[in-house]
Scaffold this motif. Structure first.
Motif, PDB file in Angstrom:
ATOM      1  N   ASN A 160       6.450  14.374   2.493  1.00 35.28           N
ATOM      2  CA  ASN A 160       5.125  14.538   3.103  1.00 35.28           C
ATOM      3  C   ASN A 160       4.296  13.264   2.962  1.00 35.28           C
ATOM      4  OD1 ASN A 160       5.569  17.140   3.999  1.00 35.28           O
ATOM      5  ND2 ASN A 160       4.702  18.085   2.166  1.00 35.28           N
ATOM      6  N   LEU A 161       4.373  12.621   1.804  1.00 42.16           N
ATOM      7  CA  LEU A 161       3.630  11.378   1.602  1.00 42.16           C
ATOM      8  C   LEU A 161       4.192  10.252   2.466  1.00 42.16           C
ATOM      9  CD1 LEU A 161       1.343   9.941   0.035  1.00 42.16           C
ATOM     10  CD2 LEU A 161       3.125   9.183  -1.544  1.00 42.16           C
ATOM     11  N   VAL A 162       5.498  10.131   2.537  1.00 40.42           N
ATOM     12  CA  VAL A 162       6.116   9.100   3.393  1.00 40.42           C
ATOM     13  C   VAL A 162       5.692   9.324   4.845  1.00 40.42           C
ATOM     14  CG1 VAL A 162       8.319   8.246   4.305  1.00 40.42           C
ATOM     15  CG2 VAL A 162       8.042   8.620   1.843  1.00 40.42           C
ATOM     16  N   ARG A 163       5.691  10.584   5.263  1.00 37.92           N
ATOM     17  CA  ARG A 163       5.261  10.909   6.633  1.00 37.92           C
ATOM     18  C   ARG A 163       3.810  10.486   6.857  1.00 37.92           C
ATOM     19  NH1 ARG A 163       7.465  12.945  10.352  1.00 37.92           N
ATOM     20  NH2 ARG A 163       9.483  13.909  10.188  1.00 37.92           N
ATOM     21  N   LYS A 175      15.460  18.574 -10.120  1.00 31.33           N
ATOM     22  CA  LYS A 175      14.290  17.685 -10.136  1.00 31.33           C
ATOM     23  C   LYS A 175      14.101  17.047  -8.766  1.00 31.33           C
ATOM     24  CE  LYS A 175      11.706  15.679 -13.097  1.00 31.33           C
ATOM     25  NZ  LYS A 175      10.366  16.179 -13.478  1.00 31.33           N
ATOM     26  N   LEU A 176      15.193  16.614  -8.159  1.00 28.25           N
ATOM     27  CA  LEU A 176      15.128  15.993  -6.837  1.00 28.25           C
ATOM     28  C   LEU A 176      14.671  17.013  -5.791  1.00 28.25           C
ATOM     29  CD1 LEU A 176      15.587  13.454  -5.183  1.00 28.25           C
ATOM     30  CD2 LEU A 176      18.003  14.105  -4.977  1.00 28.25           C
ATOM     31  N   ARG A 177      15.211  18.226  -5.834  1.00 27.67           N
ATOM     32  CA  ARG A 177      14.790  19.277  -4.886  1.00 27.67           C
ATOM     33  C   ARG A 177      13.299  19.593  -5.039  1.00 27.67           C
ATOM     34  NH1 ARG A 177      19.765  21.677  -5.947  1.00 27.67           N
ATOM     35  NH2 ARG A 177      18.867  23.111  -7.452  1.00 27.67           N
ATOM     36  N   GLU A 178      12.810  19.569  -6.268  1.00 30.88           N
ATOM     37  CA  GLU A 178      11.394  19.843  -6.511  1.00 30.88           C
ATOM     38  C   GLU A 178      10.500  18.700  -6.012  1.00 30.88           C
ATOM     39  OE1 GLU A 178      11.198  20.422 -10.734  1.00 30.88           O
ATOM     40  OE2 GLU A 178      12.382  22.269 -10.651  1.00 30.88           O
ATOM     41  N   ALA A 179      10.950  17.466  -6.217  1.00 31.97           N
ATOM     42  CA  ALA A 179      10.132  16.297  -5.884  1.00 31.97           C
ATOM     43  C   ALA A 179      10.174  15.944  -4.395  1.00 31.97           C
ATOM     44  CB  ALA A 179      10.595  15.085  -6.696  1.00 31.97           C
ATOM     45  N   ALA A 180      11.265  16.248  -3.727  1.00 35.77           N
ATOM     46  CA  ALA A 180      11.483  15.782  -2.356  1.00 35.77           C
ATOM     47  C   ALA A 180      10.422  16.232  -1.349  1.00 35.77           C
ATOM     48  CB  ALA A 180      12.879  16.173  -1.882  1.00 35.77           C
ATOM     49  N   PRO A 181      10.014  17.494  -1.315  1.00 31.97           N
ATOM     50  CA  PRO A 181       9.046  17.889  -0.280  1.00 31.97           C
ATOM     51  C   PRO A 181       7.736  17.098  -0.328  1.00 31.97           C
ATOM     52  CG  PRO A 181      10.065  19.831  -1.239  1.00 31.97           C
ATOM     53  CD  PRO A 181      10.477  18.660  -2.095  1.00 31.97           C
ATOM     54  N   ASP A 182       7.154  16.942  -1.505  1.00 34.03           N
ATOM     55  CA  ASP A 182       5.902  16.174  -1.617  1.00 34.03           C
ATOM     56  C   ASP A 182       6.133  14.706  -1.287  1.00 34.03           C
ATOM     57  OD1 ASP A 182       4.400  18.397  -2.286  1.00 34.03           O
ATOM     58  OD2 ASP A 182       4.603  18.070  -4.446  1.00 34.03           O
ATOM     59  N   HIS A 183       7.279  14.174  -1.712  1.00 34.04           N
ATOM     60  CA  HIS A 183       7.598  12.777  -1.421  1.00 34.04           C
ATOM     61  C   HIS A 183       7.708  12.561   0.087  1.00 34.04           C
ATOM     62  CE1 HIS A 183       9.325   8.813  -1.695  1.00 34.04           C
ATOM     63  NE2 HIS A 183      10.353   9.230  -0.973  1.00 34.04           N
ATOM     64  N   LEU A 221       0.822  -1.211   0.000  1.00 32.49           N
ATOM     65  CA  LEU A 221       0.000   0.000   0.000  1.00 32.49           C
ATOM     66  C   LEU A 221       0.858   1.264   0.000  1.00 32.49           C
ATOM     67  CD1 LEU A 221      -2.803  -1.107   2.483  1.00 32.49           C
ATOM     68  CD2 LEU A 221      -3.099  -0.567   0.051  1.00 32.49           C
ATOM     69  N   VAL A 222       1.900   1.286   0.815  1.00 35.41           N
ATOM     70  CA  VAL A 222       2.788   2.451   0.842  1.00 35.41           C
ATOM     71  C   VAL A 222       3.494   2.589  -0.502  1.00 35.41           C
ATOM     72  CG1 VAL A 222       4.880   3.435   1.882  1.00 35.41           C
ATOM     73  CG2 VAL A 222       3.088   2.473   3.349  1.00 35.41           C
ATOM     74  N   GLU A 223       4.020   1.497  -1.020  1.00 44.61           N
ATOM     75  CA  GLU A 223       4.733   1.541  -2.303  1.00 44.61           C
ATOM     76  C   GLU A 223       3.820   2.043  -3.416  1.00 44.61           C
ATOM     77  OE1 GLU A 223       7.569   1.393  -5.259  1.00 44.61           O
ATOM     78  OE2 GLU A 223       7.859   1.293  -3.101  1.00 44.61           O
ATOM     79  N   ARG A 224       2.587   1.576  -3.440  1.00 42.12           N
ATOM     80  CA  ARG A 224       1.639   2.014  -4.467  1.00 42.12           C
ATOM     81  C   ARG A 224       1.392   3.527  -4.395  1.00 42.12           C
ATOM     82  NH1 ARG A 224      -2.784  -2.094  -4.021  1.00 42.12           N
ATOM     83  NH2 ARG A 224      -1.354  -3.643  -4.797  1.00 42.12           N
ATOM     84  N   ARG A 225       1.218   4.029  -3.181  1.00 45.40           N
ATOM     85  CA  ARG A 225       0.992   5.472  -3.005  1.00 45.40           C
ATOM     86  C   ARG A 225       2.216   6.281  -3.426  1.00 45.40           C
ATOM     87  NH1 ARG A 225      -2.462   7.061   2.305  1.00 45.40           N
ATOM     88  NH2 ARG A 225      -4.315   5.913   1.722  1.00 45.40           N
ATOM     89  N   VAL A 226       3.389   5.820  -2.999  1.00 43.07           N
ATOM     90  CA  VAL A 226       4.629   6.526  -3.329  1.00 43.07           C
ATOM     91  C   VAL A 226       4.840   6.535  -4.839  1.00 43.07           C
ATOM     92  CG1 VAL A 226       7.161   6.366  -3.153  1.00 43.07           C
ATOM     93  CG2 VAL A 226       5.745   6.181  -1.100  1.00 43.07           C
ATOM     94  N   GLU A 227       4.658   5.387  -5.466  1.00 41.42           N
ATOM     95  CA  GLU A 227       4.849   5.279  -6.915  1.00 41.42           C
ATOM     96  C   GLU A 227       3.905   6.221  -7.655  1.00 41.42           C
ATOM     97  OE1 GLU A 227       6.622   4.018 -10.373  1.00 41.42           O
ATOM     98  OE2 GLU A 227       7.223   3.292  -8.409  1.00 41.42           O
ATOM     99  N   GLN A 228       2.641   6.223  -7.261  1.00 43.65           N
ATOM    100  CA  GLN A 228       1.646   7.067  -7.939  1.00 43.65           C
ATOM    101  C   GLN A 228       1.968   8.547  -7.755  1.00 43.65           C
ATOM    102  OE1 GLN A 228      -0.976   5.675  -9.840  1.00 43.65           O
ATOM    103  NE2 GLN A 228      -0.884   7.750 -10.622  1.00 43.65           N
ATOM    104  N   GLN A 229       2.304   8.937  -6.537  1.00 42.89           N
ATOM    105  CA  GLN A 229       2.612  10.337  -6.262  1.00 42.89           C
ATOM    106  C   GLN A 229       3.828  10.802  -7.051  1.00 42.89           C
ATOM    107  OE1 GLN A 229       5.425  11.309  -4.020  1.00 42.89           O
ATOM    108  NE2 GLN A 229       4.981  13.464  -4.351  1.00 42.89           N
TER     109      GLN A 229
END
Length: 155
Positions: A120-123, A110-118, A24-32
């Motif tokens: 937040n989702l992991v949290r 790209k990593l700096r842009e993607a990291a905050p949302d990523h 479930l976590v992997e699916r959410r992370v992948e989609q986000q």
């Protein structure tokens, strides 16, 4: 060959909870990551590992070990990241047979842009769902499993 020892109720509960939660976590992370950054989870992890490496580069064999993938799987992902301008490959200066993956400036952005949302989702999907004690237990337990699998200590 020894006879299989079936999982007892507690062991089966741990195994099925691990499978369900990890999927479930992997699916959410992948989609986000796909929706918001145009990256797969393995591609994001590659960018993170390269970002953490000295001078933003790692030998391909070392990178494959860090992201727990085959050399061919890593080569495929690096090819996709190269096409997007996020990494490039270069020959190892000390061994012409070796190849390094190098994070580009575009890859860092790209990593700096993607990291905050990523993060937040992991949290929200994992970290904030557990108490500090549960996080410690989870971290220690899974680290033990990873270490034993990497060193061949399992039966």
């Amino acid at each position: 060959m020894t006879e299989s020892q079936w999982l007892n109720q507690q062991e089966m509960a741990a195994w099925t909870a691990f499978l369900e939660a990890s999927h479930l976590v992997e699916r959410r992370v992948e989609q986000q990551l796909r929706d918001q950054a145009g990256l797969s989870h393995p591609q994001y992890e590659i960018l993170v590992r390269l970002s953490d490496a000295p001078e933003g580069e790692l030998r391909m064999t070392e990178l494959a070990e860090k992201v727990v993938t085959s050399k061919s799987g890593l080569t495929y992902q690096i090819g996709r990241l190269e096409k997007a301008g996020l990494v490039h490959r270069r020959t190892c200066p000390s061994d012409e047979r070796g190849v390094h993956a190098v994070l580009t400036d575009h890859g860092r952005r790209k990593l700096r842009e993607a990291a905050p949302d990523h993060v937040n989702l992991v949290r929200s999907s994992l970290i904030d769902q557990l108490s500090a004690e549960q996080l410690t237990t989870l971290s220690e337990g899974l680290s033990t499993v990873a270490h034993k699998l990497r060193t061949g200590e399992t039966g």
